[in-house]
Scaffold this motif. Sequence first.
Motif, short mmCIF file in Angstrom:
data_model
loop_
_atom_site.label_atom_id
_atom_site.label_comp_id
_atom_site.label_asym_id
_atom_site.label_seq_id
_atom_site.Cartn_x
_atom_site.Cartn_y
_atom_site.Cartn_z
N LEU A 179 -27.06 41.48 -47.13
CA LEU A 179 -27.14 40.84 -45.82
C LEU A 179 -28.43 41.28 -45.15
O LEU A 179 -28.60 42.44 -44.78
N ASP A 180 -29.36 40.34 -45.04
CA ASP A 180 -30.74 40.57 -44.58
C ASP A 180 -30.80 40.73 -43.06
O ASP A 180 -29.94 40.21 -42.35
N ASP A 181 -31.82 41.41 -42.58
CA ASP A 181 -32.10 41.51 -41.14
C ASP A 181 -30.88 41.97 -40.37
O ASP A 181 -30.62 41.51 -39.25
N PHE A 182 -30.12 42.88 -40.97
CA PHE A 182 -28.83 43.22 -40.38
C PHE A 182 -28.99 43.85 -38.99
O PHE A 182 -29.82 44.73 -38.78
N LEU A 200 -26.38 46.10 -47.28
CA LEU A 200 -26.86 45.70 -45.96
C LEU A 200 -28.32 46.09 -45.88
O LEU A 200 -28.71 47.17 -46.33
N LYS A 201 -29.11 45.22 -45.27
CA LYS A 201 -30.53 45.51 -45.13
C LYS A 201 -30.82 45.73 -43.65
O LYS A 201 -30.69 44.81 -42.84
N ILE A 202 -31.18 46.96 -43.31
CA ILE A 202 -31.48 47.28 -41.91
C ILE A 202 -32.75 46.54 -41.50
O ILE A 202 -33.79 46.68 -42.15
N ALA A 236 -33.47 49.84 -46.20
CA ALA A 236 -34.23 49.63 -44.97
C ALA A 236 -35.46 48.80 -45.31
O ALA A 236 -36.14 49.07 -46.31
N GLU A 237 -35.77 47.83 -44.47
CA GLU A 237 -36.99 47.04 -44.67
C GLU A 237 -38.03 47.46 -43.62
O GLU A 237 -37.69 48.08 -42.61
N GLY A 238 -39.28 47.16 -43.88
CA GLY A 238 -40.33 47.45 -42.90
C GLY A 238 -40.64 48.92 -42.77
O GLY A 238 -41.07 49.38 -41.70
MG MG Z 1 -35.32 41.04 -43.97
#
Ligand code: MG
Length: 267
Positions: A179-182, A200-202, A236-238
């Motif tokens: 689940l992207d951009d959570f 889950l993607k923070i 975690a992204e970014g």
């Molecule tokens: Mg994302």
Amino acid sequence: QAKAAGRNTMRFFDPRMQAAVSSRVALEADLRNGLLRGEFVVYHQPQFDTHLKLIGAEALVRWRHPARGLICPGEFIALAEETGLIVPLGGWMLERACAHLARWARRAETRELTLAANVSIRQFRQAGFVEEVLDVLARTGANPARLKLELTESLLISDVESTVATMAALKRAGVGFSLDDFGTGYSSLAYLKRLPLDQLKIDRSFVRDITTDANDAAIARTIIALGHSLGLAIIAEGVETEEQRQLLQENGCDAFQGFLLGPPAAA
Ligand code: MG
Ligand code: C2E
Ligand code: MG
Ligand code: MG
């Protein structure tokens, strides 16, 4: 008089608005042609575990425009979604992702890597989406267990029954879900618990100031705890700095993606 007024109607439009409308129309035609002419390319951004071992990548689309150069999805994904062009574009990305996975499977060094493809809600809700994914997997010979589909929380706004059914059908085939951009969308926790997710993607908006903003740090910690208690892995992204990565790791984050570890690069 009336005729003159009619002829002069355009005068009353804000010329900037007119320019925006015509550039939108031009962009749409351009997008359609770009798809036909094969102007889209795949970039991969690497993902790492807590030992900084490479575990996979996310596939991100880029548009190699003949006149404008390389264009990022922020400039065309919204329009592609509005016009429905995201369906063939997303289908093409999925096909490319599976082809890459099949190639990776031939070498011991890359066999275990996962590849995540972003799936727009419109693409996901198309009749026959499950069959399309199963068909692409079969045709390319990709291992379904290495394919991860990234969905966004907008999926949870309506039709949770059919969302769960579609996901469950693909899960049975071995496909994973993230689940992207959570945290940025409209997730209802009551619905979240029903989705057969793996990860889950923070969202990067929480990561950006995590070392200086106590609220962002609290949100990230809460997402990690929530995800873990639902049995999900957390990425975690970014992630742009080692300080961010360390703080996330101390709080139990399982994987990282971001400029610190590697920007998206031509696949
Ligand atoms: Mg994302
Ligand atoms: P996303 O799925 O959340 O992808 C992550 C975005 O964050 C990517 O932007 C990536 O380049 C960017 N990013 C990665 N690391 C960092 C970092 O350390 N700092 C910052 N500030 N940004 C970082 P990109 O490639 O421009 O894609 C933007 C969005 O476009 C994606 O967000 C995704 O929602 C959408 N998108 C991209 N490819 C596809 C696709 O094939 N299908 C669909 N439906 N959407 C796509
Ligand atoms: Mg994504
Ligand atoms: Mg994001």
